[in-house]
Motif scaffolding. Structure first.
Motif, PDB file in Angstrom:
ATOM      1  N   ALA A  78      28.132  21.728  50.825  1.00  0.00           N
ATOM      2  CA  ALA A  78      26.702  21.431  50.829  1.00  0.00           C
ATOM      3  C   ALA A  78      26.324  20.532  49.658  1.00  0.00           C
ATOM      4  O   ALA A  78      25.563  19.565  49.830  1.00  0.00           O
ATOM      5  N   VAL A  79      26.842  20.843  48.483  1.00  0.00           N
ATOM      6  CA  VAL A  79      26.535  20.017  47.311  1.00  0.00           C
ATOM      7  C   VAL A  79      27.026  18.596  47.534  1.00  0.00           C
ATOM      8  O   VAL A  79      26.342  17.626  47.194  1.00  0.00           O
TER       9      VAL A  79
ATOM     10  N   PRO B 288      25.847   9.710  49.026  1.00  0.00           N
ATOM     11  CA  PRO B 288      25.311   8.920  50.139  1.00  0.00           C
ATOM     12  C   PRO B 288      26.267   8.955  51.336  1.00  0.00           C
ATOM     13  O   PRO B 288      27.468   9.233  51.188  1.00  0.00           O
ATOM     14  N   LYS B 289      25.730   8.676  52.472  1.00  0.00           N
ATOM     15  CA  LYS B 289      26.481   8.702  53.724  1.00  0.00           C
ATOM     16  C   LYS B 289      27.748   7.854  53.646  1.00  0.00           C
ATOM     17  O   LYS B 289      28.823   8.279  54.079  1.00  0.00           O
ATOM     18  N   GLU B 290      27.650   6.676  53.073  1.00  0.00           N
ATOM     19  CA  GLU B 290      28.787   5.756  53.000  1.00  0.00           C
ATOM     20  C   GLU B 290      29.915   6.333  52.153  1.00  0.00           C
ATOM     21  O   GLU B 290      31.096   6.185  52.477  1.00  0.00           O
ATOM     22  N   LYS B 291      29.562   6.995  51.070  1.00  0.00           N
ATOM     23  CA  LYS B 291      30.580   7.580  50.196  1.00  0.00           C
ATOM     24  C   LYS B 291      31.261   8.763  50.882  1.00  0.00           C
ATOM     25  O   LYS B 291      32.463   8.965  50.724  1.00  0.00           O
TER      26      LYS B 291
ATOM     27  N   PRO C 158      21.421   9.656  57.581  1.00  0.00           N
ATOM     28  CA  PRO C 158      21.466  10.270  56.249  1.00  0.00           C
ATOM     29  C   PRO C 158      20.608  11.532  56.155  1.00  0.00           C
ATOM     30  O   PRO C 158      20.999  12.510  55.512  1.00  0.00           O
ATOM     31  N   GLY C 159      19.455  11.510  56.809  1.00  0.00           N
ATOM     32  CA  GLY C 159      18.585  12.685  56.789  1.00  0.00           C
ATOM     33  C   GLY C 159      19.217  13.889  57.456  1.00  0.00           C
ATOM     34  O   GLY C 159      19.074  15.024  56.981  1.00  0.00           O
TER      35      GLY C 159
ATOM     36  N   ILE D 203      22.442  14.473  57.730  1.00  0.00           N
ATOM     37  CA  ILE D 203      23.522  14.931  56.850  1.00  0.00           C
ATOM     38  C   ILE D 203      22.948  15.795  55.729  1.00  0.00           C
ATOM     39  O   ILE D 203      23.495  16.846  55.395  1.00  0.00           O
ATOM     40  N   LYS D 204      21.833  15.373  55.160  1.00  0.00           N
ATOM     41  CA  LYS D 204      21.175  16.161  54.104  1.00  0.00           C
ATOM     42  C   LYS D 204      20.687  17.499  54.654  1.00  0.00           C
ATOM     43  O   LYS D 204      20.787  18.530  53.986  1.00  0.00           O
ATOM     44  N   LEU D 205      20.159  17.494  55.884  1.00  0.00           N
ATOM     45  CA  LEU D 205      19.696  18.732  56.508  1.00  0.00           C
ATOM     46  C   LEU D 205      20.861  19.698  56.710  1.00  0.00           C
ATOM     47  O   LEU D 205      20.743  20.899  56.417  1.00  0.00           O
ATOM     48  N   ILE D 206      21.986  19.198  57.197  1.00  0.00           N
ATOM     49  CA  ILE D 206      23.171  20.039  57.374  1.00  0.00           C
ATOM     50  C   ILE D 206      23.586  20.629  56.025  1.00  0.00           C
ATOM     51  O   ILE D 206      23.879  21.821  55.923  1.00  0.00           O
ATOM     52  N   GLY D 207      23.600  19.801  54.996  1.00  0.00           N
ATOM     53  CA  GLY D 207      23.949  20.282  53.659  1.00  0.00           C
ATOM     54  C   GLY D 207      22.988  21.352  53.162  1.00  0.00           C
ATOM     55  O   GLY D 207      23.411  22.364  52.592  1.00  0.00           O
ATOM     56  N   ALA D 208      21.701  21.147  53.383  1.00  0.00           N
ATOM     57  CA  ALA D 208      20.705  22.131  52.947  1.00  0.00           C
ATOM     58  C   ALA D 208      20.873  23.455  53.691  1.00  0.00           C
ATOM     59  O   ALA D 208      20.797  24.537  53.077  1.00  0.00           O
ATOM     60  N   LEU D 209      21.135  23.395  54.987  1.00  0.00           N
ATOM     61  CA  LEU D 209      21.337  24.613  55.765  1.00  0.00           C
ATOM     62  C   LEU D 209      22.608  25.341  55.336  1.00  0.00           C
ATOM     63  O   LEU D 209      22.621  26.574  55.256  1.00  0.00           O
ATOM     64  N   GLU D 210      23.659  24.586  55.035  1.00  0.00           N
ATOM     65  CA  GLU D 210      24.884  25.208  54.547  1.00  0.00           C
ATOM     66  C   GLU D 210      24.653  25.884  53.195  1.00  0.00           C
ATOM     67  O   GLU D 210      25.159  26.984  52.953  1.00  0.00           O
ATOM     68  N   LEU D 211      23.888  25.262  52.334  1.00  0.00           N
ATOM     69  CA  LEU D 211      23.591  25.853  51.032  1.00  0.00           C
ATOM     70  C   LEU D 211      22.752  27.124  51.179  1.00  0.00           C
ATOM     71  O   LEU D 211      23.019  28.138  50.525  1.00  0.00           O
ATOM     72  N   LEU D 212      21.771  27.088  52.064  1.00  0.00           N
ATOM     73  CA  LEU D 212      20.965  28.287  52.315  1.00  0.00           C
ATOM     74  C   LEU D 212      21.816  29.426  52.868  1.00  0.00           C
ATOM     75  O   LEU D 212      21.651  30.585  52.489  1.00  0.00           O
ATOM     76  N   ALA D 213      22.736  29.092  53.759  1.00  0.00           N
ATOM     77  CA  ALA D 213      23.628  30.115  54.314  1.00  0.00           C
ATOM     78  C   ALA D 213      24.516  30.699  53.218  1.00  0.00           C
ATOM     79  O   ALA D 213      24.720  31.918  53.159  1.00  0.00           O
TER      80      ALA D 213
END
Length: 124
Positions: free
Chosen positions: A20-21, A27-30, A44-45, A47-57
């Motif tokens: 998640a971090v 960025p998406k490209e990296k 990109p949005g 991907i950030k949402l997936i990361g945020a949901l993984e962090l919340l989980a």
């Protein structure tokens, strides 16, 4: 069995916090250049949402029982990770990235065992 479930929760929390971090800070490209080619199919949005949901989980797997508030969030977070790993496996299958599906299945099984244990015979 309670200790085994705590170990599984800790492993899942560590893995999903790290991923998640990475999704939230890069960025998406990296991410794509680092071997996460699946990111090419997502905005990109998203991907950030997936990361945020993984962090919340990840937080939901550990924090509620530690503070004694709403421990039912642990199996709910684990169930969310099961669904996330099903989605990840589908994305990798569509992209013919079959080697990545194995990792998804291991994480899915661990999350499913945790959800079963905490919903079923070993609640807090």
């Amino acid at each position: 069995m309670n200790i085994v479930l705590w170990i599984i929760a800790g492993l899942l929390a560590a893995v999903f916090t790290a991923t998640a971090v990475m999704k939230l800070s890069q960025p998406k490209e990296k991410l794509a250049a680092a071997g996460q080619a699946w990111t090419e199919d997502f905005s990109p949005g998203m991907i950030k949402l997936i990361g945020a949901l993984e962090l919340l989980a990840a937080v939901g797997l550990i924090l509620p029982p530690l503070v004694g508030v709403a421990p039912v969030l642990v199996p709910l977070a684990a169930t969310g990770l099961v669904l996330t790993m099903i989605g990840a496996a589908v994305v990798h299958a569509r992209r013919r990235e079959y080697s990545s599906i194995g990792v998804n299945m291991v994480l899915l099984i661990l999350a499913a065992v945790l959800a079963w244990g905490r919903f079923g015979p070993y609640p807090f």
